[in-house]
Structures are given as structure tokens and as C-alpha cells.
Scaffold this motif. Sequence first.
Motif, PDB file in Angstrom:
ATOM      1  N   VAL A 154      -4.556 -10.482   9.556  1.00 48.46           N
ATOM      2  CA  VAL A 154      -4.092 -11.502  10.496  1.00 48.46           C
ATOM      3  C   VAL A 154      -2.574 -11.360  10.521  1.00 48.46           C
ATOM      4  N   TYR A 155      -2.006 -11.216  11.723  1.00 50.35           N
ATOM      5  CA  TYR A 155      -0.586 -10.889  11.848  1.00 50.35           C
ATOM      6  C   TYR A 155       0.153 -11.907  12.720  1.00 50.35           C
ATOM      7  N   ARG A 156       1.463 -11.869  12.546  1.00 50.06           N
ATOM      8  CA  ARG A 156       2.364 -12.596  13.447  1.00 50.06           C
ATOM      9  C   ARG A 156       3.376 -11.597  13.992  1.00 50.06           C
ATOM     10  N   LEU A 157       3.436 -11.482  15.316  1.00 53.56           N
ATOM     11  CA  LEU A 157       4.430 -10.649  15.983  1.00 53.56           C
ATOM     12  C   LEU A 157       5.475 -11.593  16.560  1.00 53.56           C
ATOM     13  N   ASP A 181       2.386 -19.036  20.243  1.00 58.23           N
ATOM     14  CA  ASP A 181       2.899 -20.380  19.984  1.00 58.23           C
ATOM     15  C   ASP A 181       3.919 -20.736  21.064  1.00 58.23           C
ATOM     16  N   SER A 182       4.484 -21.908  20.988  1.00 58.34           N
ATOM     17  CA  SER A 182       5.387 -22.390  22.036  1.00 58.34           C
ATOM     18  C   SER A 182       6.695 -21.609  22.096  1.00 58.34           C
ATOM     19  N   GLN A 183       6.999 -20.851  21.043  1.00 59.45           N
ATOM     20  CA  GLN A 183       8.238 -20.073  20.998  1.00 59.45           C
ATOM     21  C   GLN A 183       8.032 -18.615  21.431  1.00 59.45           C
ATOM     22  N   GLY A 184       6.816 -18.272  21.773  1.00 65.16           N
ATOM     23  CA  GLY A 184       6.545 -16.905  22.200  1.00 65.16           C
ATOM     24  C   GLY A 184       6.237 -15.948  21.066  1.00 65.16           C
ATOM     25  N   ASN A 185       5.937 -16.488  19.869  1.00 65.72           N
ATOM     26  CA  ASN A 185       5.482 -15.656  18.758  1.00 65.72           C
ATOM     27  C   ASN A 185       3.970 -15.470  18.878  1.00 65.72           C
ATOM     28  N   LEU A 186       3.502 -14.277  18.622  1.00 68.13           N
ATOM     29  CA  LEU A 186       2.098 -13.934  18.832  1.00 68.13           C
ATOM     30  C   LEU A 186       1.370 -13.815  17.499  1.00 68.13           C
ATOM     31  N   TYR A 187       0.276 -14.546  17.350  1.00 66.41           N
ATOM     32  CA  TYR A 187      -0.599 -14.429  16.192  1.00 66.41           C
ATOM     33  C   TYR A 187      -1.852 -13.675  16.633  1.00 66.41           C
ATOM     34  N   PHE A 188      -2.251 -12.652  15.871  1.00 66.51           N
ATOM     35  CA  PHE A 188      -3.439 -11.898  16.292  1.00 66.51           C
ATOM     36  C   PHE A 188      -4.230 -11.390  15.096  1.00 66.51           C
ATOM     37  N   THR A 189      -5.496 -11.086  15.355  1.00 65.09           N
ATOM     38  CA  THR A 189      -6.405 -10.560  14.336  1.00 65.09           C
ATOM     39  C   THR A 189      -6.637  -9.072  14.575  1.00 65.09           C
ATOM     40  N   ILE A 245      -9.383 -11.141   4.556  1.00 65.07           N
ATOM     41  CA  ILE A 245     -10.556 -11.493   5.351  1.00 65.07           C
ATOM     42  C   ILE A 245     -11.275 -10.205   5.756  1.00 65.07           C
ATOM     43  N   THR A 246     -12.572 -10.165   5.554  1.00 66.07           N
ATOM     44  CA  THR A 246     -13.322  -8.958   5.874  1.00 66.07           C
ATOM     45  C   THR A 246     -13.348  -8.667   7.372  1.00 66.07           C
ATOM     46  N   PHE A 247     -13.678  -9.687   8.160  1.00 63.75           N
ATOM     47  CA  PHE A 247     -13.792  -9.489   9.607  1.00 63.75           C
ATOM     48  C   PHE A 247     -13.114 -10.642  10.360  1.00 63.75           C
ATOM     49  N   PRO A 248     -11.789 -10.693  10.361  1.00 60.70           N
ATOM     50  CA  PRO A 248     -11.105 -11.738  11.145  1.00 60.70           C
ATOM     51  C   PRO A 248     -11.355 -11.507  12.630  1.00 60.70           C
ATOM     52  N   ASN A 249     -11.559 -12.579  13.353  1.00 57.03           N
ATOM     53  CA  ASN A 249     -11.956 -12.419  14.756  1.00 57.03           C
ATOM     54  C   ASN A 249     -11.179 -13.380  15.660  1.00 57.03           C
ATOM     55  N   GLY A 250     -11.814 -14.450  16.109  1.00 56.32           N
ATOM     56  CA  GLY A 250     -11.139 -15.386  16.993  1.00 56.32           C
ATOM     57  C   GLY A 250      -9.983 -16.094  16.300  1.00 56.32           C
ATOM     58  N   ILE A 251      -9.013 -16.534  17.116  1.00 53.07           N
ATOM     59  CA  ILE A 251      -7.824 -17.170  16.544  1.00 53.07           C
ATOM     60  C   ILE A 251      -7.299 -18.222  17.522  1.00 53.07           C
ATOM     61  N   GLY A 252      -6.769 -19.296  16.980  1.00 51.77           N
ATOM     62  CA  GLY A 252      -6.243 -20.357  17.836  1.00 51.77           C
ATOM     63  C   GLY A 252      -5.214 -21.193  17.090  1.00 51.77           C
ATOM     64  N   LEU A 253      -4.444 -21.972  17.850  1.00 51.76           N
ATOM     65  CA  LEU A 253      -3.428 -22.859  17.293  1.00 51.76           C
ATOM     66  C   LEU A 253      -3.674 -24.286  17.753  1.00 51.76           C
TER      67      LEU A 253
END
Length: 418
Positions: free
Chosen positions: A280-283, A250-258, A296-304
Motif C-alpha cells: 500500500v503506497y502513497r504517491l 486526498d484533498s491535497q492531491g496525494n495518491l494512495y494506491f494498492t 498485506i497478502t492481497f491489498p485491493n480496494g482503497i478509500g478515504l
Amino acid sequence: MSKFISTKAAGQLQTSLIICNLCRGANNICRFVLCRMRKAIISINTKQVSKIKTMMKINLLKQTKRKTKNAWLSQVLLLTLASGLTACQMTQHEPVTVEHQPIRVINNSVEIYSAEAEQFLSTDTPLQVLSEGYKWTEGPLWVADTSLASQGYLLFSDIPNNKIYQYIPGQGTALYLQPSGATGLVDGDYGQGSNGLLLNQQNQLVLMQQGDRRVAVMQSALSAPQPKFKTLAGYYQGKRLNSPNDAVYDSQGNLYFTDPPYGLAKILQDERKALDFQGVYRLSNQGQLTLLDDEITFPNGIGLSPDGKTLYVAVSDINNPVWYAYDVANNGQVTNKRVFFDAKQPNQKPHGLPDGMAVHSNGTLFATGPDGVWLFNPKGQVIAKVKTGKLTANCTLAENEKALYLSAHDTLMRIPLK
């Protein structure tokens, strides 16, 4: 030369030499000859390569003494070729790329469902195959670089080969980094390389490393890549992650990932799997790891979304192939989980599943899925599709948003945009 090279190859070499003598500009000729000979050279052992190099050097000295310009140039080219034979022998199945132009163009691949899509595509927009010969391409990332005529280059993963490649428009593709995601971090880990790639606010390369089962940052400059990594996230509550897959900042440098289990040999049943869910996580930009969704069984692509208020997650589950959307609160937590689009096709076996995505600055979602790439408006309506003919894993936009790059099975593709 025919002693070491097949008759067909020798004939192609003679043809190449004739062209060499007619052309100007050694660099372009070298590229032509090497490309021409890539598929023609048969298996050559090290001793034979040594003999070829010796013969080349002797002929080069003779031609230099005679000062015959065209003949000398041809020998230089042959010596260049001979110097690369050992590498060719070791990498006979290395990917193929053609400089300055696509390998081939696929027409009639675009389907327009709404006038909204006409700002990007038309039905005659070509699908360009840029490079091929990989095992499974993923994680395309555009890197701005004003020192290049193209104003940047593309990085992408070849997961099973544990490599990252660099594609420079107008120049071609070359190996960028190896190993990329399986470095032997823990004994017994599997050999999957990097998956998703992105840049942090410090312009460092961040990698979803399937083999090492972590999110990591490369500890070297983009211009001088080295396989030295620092772990950003590798454990959740004391247990190893499954195999981080895709991510977005995101614009603040927080990372969302699967974190699906695709990097594990037996997927959900693998004995090395530590977590009993896929997350699905937020770092946070302070290094705090928070679980956002474990259902979610198989989380994959991610976007904002461009305003950072909507998180999209693709689900690569053959029984539930959907894209989810979430509202993102100011503290980074997500609420209001909902189906953005359901890709189920009754009575049809899908050719692909929801996977990686790229979000345009106007909010349009370019999402890889069954048959290729789907274009959605922010309301979740399909406005166009691009059928690639291959299982298509991920995509990214060039910085100027005038091209969409696709990682599609064993190929790298590009769609020019308006």
C-alpha cells in the motif's frame, strides 16, 4: 437479403422495417434496428458485406427517384445497418446495452440491517443491469459533464480486453479507450488492461495499469481520449511494481494506491515479479513514492474518509477476507492499523471477497465484497447489503450521490439511491 441472413433474422428485419415505416425520427429508428439485429445477424464475411452495401445503395437510389418517403427512410436505415455489418462481424461478442432503460431489473436484492441505511435504500430498491457481455469490469469512475442531460458519464475498465468503456445515462455504452493498460511498455509484459480509474486535480484521467505495471496519466483531454500515457509511478526502490490496482486521492492531491500481484500471470509465483511483498503506497503531489504497508497478502480496494483522517483497505485474501482501517497523520503516514470488519464466514465458501469501495460524503462506506455490496457506517457496523448474484469488483457514486454504479463480473449495474 435472405441469401446472407438467416431466415429468423430476415423475419426480424421485416418486422423492424414495418415499425420503421410507422415511426418518426430516423435516429431513434436506427438505434432500434441496430439493437434488434445485433443478435440476429449470423456470421457474414467481408465480400458478402460488400454485396449487401451495393444492393442497398442501388435500392436507395431507386427509392429516392420515386420520392417515396417511407420506403426511402427504410432504405436509409438498411444502409446504416449494412455500414455497421463489418464492425458487427469483428465484434460479435461486444457488450450489449439498451439505450434509455436497463436491460433488466433485479428485485428483492436489498437487505436492511439498520435504520441508518434507509436514508439510501429500501427493501424494494431495484438493482438495474445497464450493460453486459464484458470479461471482467472494474474501476468505475463518474465524470461530471454539464453538457450532457445526465450531467455526467461513467467510465469503467474491462481488464482482460484492455479497454475502457463509457456509459452515458439515457444513451448507452460505447468504447472509450483501447489499449487502456497494456501498451507493450516492456517486452514480455502481460495483456491486462487498466483497473482503477480516477481524476486528478487537473481533471486528467489517472489509470492503474495492470499490464504496464504502473500508475499513469492519460496525455489527452477527457473529451478526446487517446492511448498516450505518462508514468507517475512504476518502480519502488529500483524494482517494478506488481500491478497497481485501486487508488484514491486526498484533498491535497496525494495518491494512495494498492499494488497486489493480480496482473501477473502466476500471481505470487510469477517469475517477472520483482518485489517480495504486496504494498500500500502513497504517491505525494511532489512525486515521492512512500511504502505505507507491506504486510498485506492481497491489498485491493482503497478509500478515504471525507475528512481524510481514515484510510480503508480491502484485503482479497480467501484466508483473511477483511477490511482494514488506518489513522492518517498530517504528513500522510498511517498508524493504528486495525480490522475495520472481518468478512470470514465459518463453514461457508464466500461468493466474492472484499474489493473496491466508495465513501459517501457522510462517511458511509459502500464496499464490494461477498455476495455484492456491503454498507458500513463509520464505526464498522454493517447497515445493509445489496446482493448482486455476481462477483462484484468495485463501485462508485454519481456526483450527486443519487446512484451507485457497480462493476460486477461481466456486467455494469446501478442502484438508485434516495
